[in-house]
Design a protein around this motif. Sequence first.
Motif, mmCIF file in Angstrom:
data_model
loop_
_atom_site.group_PDB
_atom_site.id
_atom_site.type_symbol
_atom_site.label_atom_id
_atom_site.label_comp_id
_atom_site.label_asym_id
_atom_site.label_seq_id
_atom_site.Cartn_x
_atom_site.Cartn_y
_atom_site.Cartn_z
ATOM 1 N N THR A 295 51.240 152.787 59.002
ATOM 2 C CA THR A 295 52.545 153.152 59.544
ATOM 3 C C THR A 295 52.759 152.488 60.899
ATOM 4 O OG1 THR A 295 51.804 155.112 60.793
ATOM 5 C CG2 THR A 295 52.326 155.425 58.441
ATOM 6 N N ILE A 296 54.027 152.425 61.305
ATOM 7 C CA ILE A 296 54.353 151.889 62.624
ATOM 8 C C ILE A 296 53.723 152.767 63.704
ATOM 9 C CG2 ILE A 296 56.217 151.322 64.225
ATOM 10 C CD1 ILE A 296 56.146 149.442 61.857
ATOM 11 N N ALA A 297 53.716 154.074 63.498
ATOM 12 C CA ALA A 297 53.119 154.977 64.483
ATOM 13 C C ALA A 297 51.628 154.709 64.640
ATOM 14 C CB ALA A 297 53.359 156.433 64.077
ATOM 15 N N GLU A 298 50.930 154.492 63.529
ATOM 16 C CA GLU A 298 49.508 154.178 63.617
ATOM 17 C C GLU A 298 49.285 152.859 64.359
ATOM 18 O OE1 GLU A 298 48.411 156.455 59.416
ATOM 19 O OE2 GLU A 298 48.148 154.281 59.577
ATOM 20 N N ALA A 299 50.146 151.896 64.106
ATOM 21 C CA ALA A 299 50.027 150.605 64.794
ATOM 22 C C ALA A 299 50.272 150.764 66.288
ATOM 23 C CB ALA A 299 51.014 149.601 64.194
ATOM 24 N N GLU A 300 51.263 151.569 66.652
ATOM 25 C CA GLU A 300 51.535 151.804 68.077
ATOM 26 C C GLU A 300 50.361 152.523 68.741
ATOM 27 O OE1 GLU A 300 54.799 153.953 71.037
ATOM 28 O OE2 GLU A 300 55.204 153.848 68.879
ATOM 29 N N MET A 301 49.816 153.518 68.047
ATOM 30 C CA MET A 301 48.653 154.241 68.575
ATOM 31 C C MET A 301 47.496 153.291 68.841
ATOM 32 S SD MET A 301 46.114 156.775 66.537
ATOM 33 C CE MET A 301 45.343 155.307 65.810
ATOM 34 N N LEU A 302 47.230 152.407 67.892
ATOM 35 C CA LEU A 302 46.139 151.454 68.028
ATOM 36 C C LEU A 302 46.373 150.499 69.203
ATOM 37 C CD1 LEU A 302 45.446 150.608 64.290
ATOM 38 C CD2 LEU A 302 43.724 151.385 65.937
ATOM 39 N N GLU B 30 62.526 145.996 61.949
ATOM 40 C CA GLU B 30 63.029 146.026 63.326
ATOM 41 C C GLU B 30 62.073 146.801 64.233
ATOM 42 O OE1 GLU B 30 64.925 146.472 60.680
ATOM 43 O OE2 GLU B 30 66.528 144.966 60.857
ATOM 44 N N ARG B 31 61.556 147.907 63.744
ATOM 45 C CA ARG B 31 60.606 148.694 64.545
ATOM 46 C C ARG B 31 59.347 147.869 64.828
ATOM 47 N NH1 ARG B 31 59.095 154.013 61.763
ATOM 48 N NH2 ARG B 31 58.139 154.445 63.805
ATOM 49 N N LEU B 32 58.890 147.131 63.811
ATOM 50 C CA LEU B 32 57.697 146.314 63.990
ATOM 51 C C LEU B 32 57.943 145.220 65.028
ATOM 52 C CD1 LEU B 32 54.811 145.626 63.176
ATOM 53 C CD2 LEU B 32 55.736 144.306 61.253
ATOM 54 N N ALA B 33 59.123 144.612 64.999
ATOM 55 C CA ALA B 33 59.439 143.572 65.991
ATOM 56 C C ALA B 33 59.487 144.147 67.399
ATOM 57 C CB ALA B 33 60.767 142.901 65.642
ATOM 58 N N THR B 34 60.006 145.352 67.532
ATOM 59 C CA THR B 34 60.017 146.018 68.835
ATOM 60 C C THR B 34 58.591 146.278 69.312
ATOM 61 O OG1 THR B 34 62.142 147.082 68.350
ATOM 62 C CG2 THR B 34 60.810 148.057 70.104
ATOM 63 N N LEU B 35 57.743 146.707 68.402
ATOM 64 C CA LEU B 35 56.344 146.987 68.730
ATOM 65 C C LEU B 35 55.618 145.728 69.171
ATOM 66 C CD1 LEU B 35 53.939 149.042 68.663
ATOM 67 C CD2 LEU B 35 53.564 148.301 66.299
ATOM 68 N N THR B 36 55.789 144.644 68.422
ATOM 69 C CA THR B 36 55.072 143.410 68.760
ATOM 70 C C THR B 36 55.544 142.825 70.088
ATOM 71 O OG1 THR B 36 56.617 142.061 67.453
ATOM 72 C CG2 THR B 36 54.637 142.869 66.332
ATOM 73 N N ALA B 37 56.816 143.023 70.401
ATOM 74 C CA ALA B 37 57.321 142.545 71.694
ATOM 75 C C ALA B 37 56.745 143.366 72.838
ATOM 76 C CB ALA B 37 58.844 142.598 71.714
ATOM 77 N N ARG B 38 56.609 144.655 72.633
ATOM 78 C CA ARG B 38 56.089 145.525 73.697
ATOM 79 C C ARG B 38 54.614 145.239 73.968
ATOM 80 N NH1 ARG B 38 56.939 151.949 73.392
ATOM 81 N NH2 ARG B 38 59.104 151.199 73.526
ATOM 82 N N TYR B 39 53.841 145.019 72.900
ATOM 83 C CA TYR B 39 52.400 144.780 73.045
ATOM 84 C C TYR B 39 52.120 143.315 72.705
ATOM 85 C CZ TYR B 39 52.018 149.854 73.251
ATOM 86 O OH TYR B 39 52.156 151.177 73.611
ATOM 87 N N GLN C 75 47.674 161.980 66.993
ATOM 88 C CA GLN C 75 48.888 161.353 67.514
ATOM 89 C C GLN C 75 49.713 160.666 66.435
ATOM 90 O OE1 GLN C 75 48.366 157.979 70.147
ATOM 91 N NE2 GLN C 75 50.099 158.611 71.408
ATOM 92 N N ALA C 76 49.051 159.941 65.557
ATOM 93 C CA ALA C 76 49.794 159.113 64.606
ATOM 94 C C ALA C 76 50.138 159.852 63.311
ATOM 95 C CB ALA C 76 49.022 157.831 64.291
ATOM 96 N N ARG C 77 50.002 161.194 63.301
ATOM 97 C CA ARG C 77 50.523 161.931 62.155
ATOM 98 C C ARG C 77 52.041 161.930 62.167
ATOM 99 N NH1 ARG C 77 52.181 167.463 63.153
ATOM 100 N NH2 ARG C 77 51.689 168.036 61.013
ATOM 101 N N ASN C 78 52.608 161.714 63.353
ATOM 102 C CA ASN C 78 54.050 161.636 63.481
ATOM 103 C C ASN C 78 54.555 160.311 62.928
ATOM 104 O OD1 ASN C 78 54.205 164.116 64.948
ATOM 105 N ND2 ASN C 78 53.416 163.026 66.732
ATOM 106 N N ARG C 79 55.722 160.318 62.364
ATOM 107 C CA ARG C 79 56.314 159.079 61.868
ATOM 108 C C ARG C 79 56.729 158.180 63.022
ATOM 109 N NH1 ARG C 79 55.075 157.423 56.867
ATOM 110 N NH2 ARG C 79 54.905 159.218 55.503
ATOM 111 N N VAL C 80 57.059 158.772 64.150
ATOM 112 C CA VAL C 80 57.480 158.004 65.311
ATOM 113 C C VAL C 80 56.741 158.523 66.529
ATOM 114 C CG1 VAL C 80 59.408 157.441 66.851
ATOM 115 C CG2 VAL C 80 59.776 157.537 64.368
ATOM 116 N N ILE C 81 56.174 157.608 67.331
ATOM 117 C CA ILE C 81 55.610 157.984 68.628
ATOM 118 C C ILE C 81 56.655 157.684 69.690
ATOM 119 C CG2 ILE C 81 53.766 157.607 70.291
ATOM 120 C CD1 ILE C 81 51.916 156.939 67.946
ATOM 121 N N THR C 82 56.920 156.401 69.943
ATOM 122 C CA THR C 82 58.040 156.054 70.828
ATOM 123 C C THR C 82 58.956 155.005 70.195
ATOM 124 O OG1 THR C 82 56.910 154.243 72.003
ATOM 125 C CG2 THR C 82 56.600 156.487 72.863
#
Length: 368
Positions: A70-77, A97-106, A360-367
């Motif tokens: 999930t995107i949340a698991e990826a953000e947690m990692l 789109e969420r994945l692109a936002t994540l990759t830009a942030r990290y 933490q990553a049980r949630n579908r969305v973290i941020t």
Amino acid sequence: MNNWFTISNVEHIDTPALAVYPERIQENIRILKTFAPDIALLRPHMKTNKSPQVAKMLIREGIALFKCATIAEAEMLAEAGAKDILLAYQPVGPKAERLATLTARYSQTIFSCLADNIATAKHISTVFERSAQKIRVYIDLNVGMNRTGIAPDAALELYKQLLALPGIIAYGLHAYDGHLRDVDLAARTQKCNEAFAAVEKLRDQIVQQTGNTPAIVAGGTPTFPIHAQRNGVACSPGTFIYWDKGYESILQEQPFLFAALVVTRVISLPAKDTICIDLGHKAIASENPLTNRVTFLNAPDLEPTGHSEEHMILKTPAGSTYQVGDVLYGVPYHICPTVALYDRTAIVTDNEVTDYWTTQARNRVITI
């Protein structure tokens, strides 16, 4: 003398609860590394634990590659410090789109994802090109599980099409063979090798026709020791970190330890030879037959006879003297979805709950 699982201050623990034992997690990581000739090719799947604390334990032990669903698991990692993360999921719709936002942030973290058709790959490419990024893409191969993926003998053309898309990097092949669960290791190995032959053939074709050598990620917990022996192939066990009764009963060659338990209490004595505990559907994975859902370490003779949202009914052996308030320690048959039912875990050290970790990553969305 206490058993390893008993909690001395359990009177302060509200139930149902999920108890996690870090020393046993550490031992499971040590055991994992003994199966891998090259730990640089271990890519543990974080769907089981969903915990930043566990991610950091793995990182400290030299694990550099991770996999998630999930995107949340990826953000947690990424937040935990992981440097290479494969989202083993095809990002359809807003997930791209969420994945692109994540990759830009990290931006210091390497991210990858899956695709098994050209339409979705084009969508991923468009989203990433729009954000002035590129993402590594693994082709998801169907090697017999028939859940997702494209057949290996049809994937060469898809790989060539990916090479032309500006927002992605055609990077590798992903082959999950979670359907191979033979108790007999020789039989499981034979089936695993037969399925993987098509992946090897595809890899060779890609090398011959494009000059690229695709990275390969293969297997899950049942087959990771087999794939770990292949040169250059990353393997992705997940359940090993906490272990469960289901895999213990099947994968007898893997000596992992139970490191997460459900803790529950007797809440009623409704009839002779019957007790009710507070371990309902909301507290333990319930996709398996009723009699298989949980095994109680301190009461192995209890027999589940009923299950509802907040309650589990158990038949007791003749002569039992259970009382309201008695505590049971249960091993889930399937730990992964059980963990996802708990927003936090009680951390047990030397038979005492000393802390709580958020799942933490049980949630579908973290941020994101």
